[in-house]
Design an enzyme around this catalytic site. Structure first.
Site, PDB file in Angstrom:
ATOM      1  N   ASN A  35     -40.011  12.817  22.376  1.00  0.00           N
ATOM      2  CA  ASN A  35     -38.716  13.417  22.663  1.00  0.00           C
ATOM      3  C   ASN A  35     -37.567  12.650  22.021  1.00  0.00           C
ATOM      4  O   ASN A  35     -37.640  11.439  21.835  1.00  0.00           O
ATOM      5  CB  ASN A  35     -38.487  13.514  24.169  1.00  0.00           C
ATOM      6  CG  ASN A  35     -39.278  14.659  24.786  1.00  0.00           C
ATOM      7  OD1 ASN A  35     -40.035  15.345  24.101  1.00  0.00           O
ATOM      8  ND2 ASN A  35     -39.113  14.861  26.073  1.00  0.00           N
ATOM      9  N   MET A  36     -36.502  13.350  21.762  1.00  0.00           N
ATOM     10  CA  MET A  36     -35.376  12.772  21.036  1.00  0.00           C
ATOM     11  C   MET A  36     -34.821  11.517  21.711  1.00  0.00           C
ATOM     12  O   MET A  36     -34.474  10.541  21.042  1.00  0.00           O
ATOM     13  CB  MET A  36     -34.265  13.814  20.873  1.00  0.00           C
ATOM     14  CG  MET A  36     -33.111  13.357  19.997  1.00  0.00           C
ATOM     15  SD  MET A  36     -31.970  14.685  19.569  1.00  0.00           S
ATOM     16  CE  MET A  36     -32.977  15.621  18.422  1.00  0.00           C
ATOM     17  N   LYS A  37     -34.729  11.516  23.035  1.00  0.00           N
ATOM     18  CA  LYS A  37     -34.145  10.371  23.731  1.00  0.00           C
ATOM     19  C   LYS A  37     -35.057   9.152  23.692  1.00  0.00           C
ATOM     20  O   LYS A  37     -34.586   8.011  23.831  1.00  0.00           O
ATOM     21  CB  LYS A  37     -33.834  10.729  25.179  1.00  0.00           C
ATOM     22  CG  LYS A  37     -35.050  11.100  26.010  1.00  0.00           C
ATOM     23  CD  LYS A  37     -34.657  11.510  27.416  1.00  0.00           C
ATOM     24  CE  LYS A  37     -35.883  11.889  28.244  1.00  0.00           C
ATOM     25  NZ  LYS A  37     -35.505  12.307  29.623  1.00  0.00           N
ATOM     26  N   GLY A  38     -36.360   9.337  23.510  1.00  0.00           N
ATOM     27  CA  GLY A  38     -37.267   8.223  23.346  1.00  0.00           C
ATOM     28  C   GLY A  38     -37.496   7.430  24.606  1.00  0.00           C
ATOM     29  O   GLY A  38     -37.512   7.963  25.720  1.00  0.00           O
ATOM     30  N   TYR A  39     -37.632   6.117  24.430  1.00  0.00           N
ATOM     31  CA  TYR A  39     -38.013   5.240  25.537  1.00  0.00           C
ATOM     32  C   TYR A  39     -37.453   3.846  25.315  1.00  0.00           C
ATOM     33  O   TYR A  39     -37.518   3.298  24.202  1.00  0.00           O
ATOM     34  CB  TYR A  39     -39.545   5.195  25.622  1.00  0.00           C
ATOM     35  CG  TYR A  39     -40.118   4.031  26.391  1.00  0.00           C
ATOM     36  CD1 TYR A  39     -40.033   3.968  27.776  1.00  0.00           C
ATOM     37  CD2 TYR A  39     -40.750   2.980  25.718  1.00  0.00           C
ATOM     38  CE1 TYR A  39     -40.567   2.893  28.486  1.00  0.00           C
ATOM     39  CE2 TYR A  39     -41.291   1.912  26.410  1.00  0.00           C
ATOM     40  CZ  TYR A  39     -41.189   1.873  27.791  1.00  0.00           C
ATOM     41  OH  TYR A  39     -41.709   0.815  28.470  1.00  0.00           O
TER      42      TYR A  39
END
Length: 251
Positions: A125-129
């Protein structure tokens, strides 16, 4: 003599370890003694049952300390590791555009009956981790996250349709080794269809490491703490090498 190591708690080489487990008995002094004897019979000495708490009707959770006399030679241990040379976000996109001349196409999902999408979301996902952008954020990646409970047949079909470079599989549920069985079935399916060499296969999850992934038939395994940039940089090198090209850091 190699590099001999032992656990330690208070001082080096004292052999102290901490263990926690549940026994199917109600909390009592007899239960406490059962926990102590269980560890003593495994070879631990100076066993201390530090905590005993009810874990449900007829079940008790224990935290114990004990000393082991065992030691091992650290130099004799051989474990396969994923080798990653990390480029920053902008530098990696520039390297892919320059060296590959196209986007890297990735299809991912949490396959089988596994409904936990947190792992695949963190990577794709774009927001990542952990302040690390996911693959969807990279201009030079075309990343499709198929979510959870994705059939092996479905993820393979979509990878073929998109002419993907890589398939990312996340496995969170591990009871009775279902993560191994499901992942192995994917590899077998690809092999039967003559598609195994077409894709770079990555496996990730809390009980996954590189050694296990290789044993199952994947190209690489990523365990807890993996960041999206780790996967992105690995894929840059892997895709280039598959096309007979050399990553920038190896020139």
């Amino acid at each position: 003599m190699g590099h001999m190591i032992r656990p330690y708690g208070d001082r080096k080489d004292d052999g102290v370890v901490q263990l926690s487990f549940v026994l199917p008995v109600a909390a009592s002094e007899k239960a406490r003694e059962a926990a102590r004897q269980l560890l003593a019979r495994q070879g631990f000495v100076d066993v201390l049952v530090a905590q005993m708490e009810k874990a449900g009707e007829g079940y008790t959770f224990f935290v114990c300390y004990g000393k082991t006399q065992l030691a091992l030679d650290y130099d004799t241990i051989e474990v396969p590791e994923v080798k990653i040379h990390k480029l920053g976000f902008d530098a990696l996109n520039e390297a892919i555009e320059r060296d590959l001349g196209r986007k890297i196409v990735v299809v991912g999902g949490c396959t089988g009956t596994d409904a936990h999408a947190v792992g695949i979301d963190a990577i794709m996902n774009m927001k990542g981790y952990n302040q690390d952008y996911g693959l969807e954020r990279y201009p030079m990646f075309d990343a499709l996250n198929m979510g959870s409970q994705v059939l092996n047949e479905a993820i393979v079909a979509r990878a073929v349709e998109m002419n993907a470079d890589a398939i990312l599989v996340s496995q969170i549920v591990t009871q009775r080794d279902v993560h191994k069985d499901n992942s192995r079935q994917l590899v077998e399916m690809l092999t039967e269809k003559g598609l195994r060499d077409r894709f770079i296969l990555l496996l990730g999850g809390p009980r996954i490491d590189h050694k296990l992934a290789l044993e199952i038939g994947f190209d690489a395994g990523f365990g807890p703490g993996t960041k999206p940039s780790d996967v992105a940089n690995y894929l840059y090198s892997a895709v280039l090498k598959k096309e007979g090209k050399t990553p920038v850091h190896e020139r």
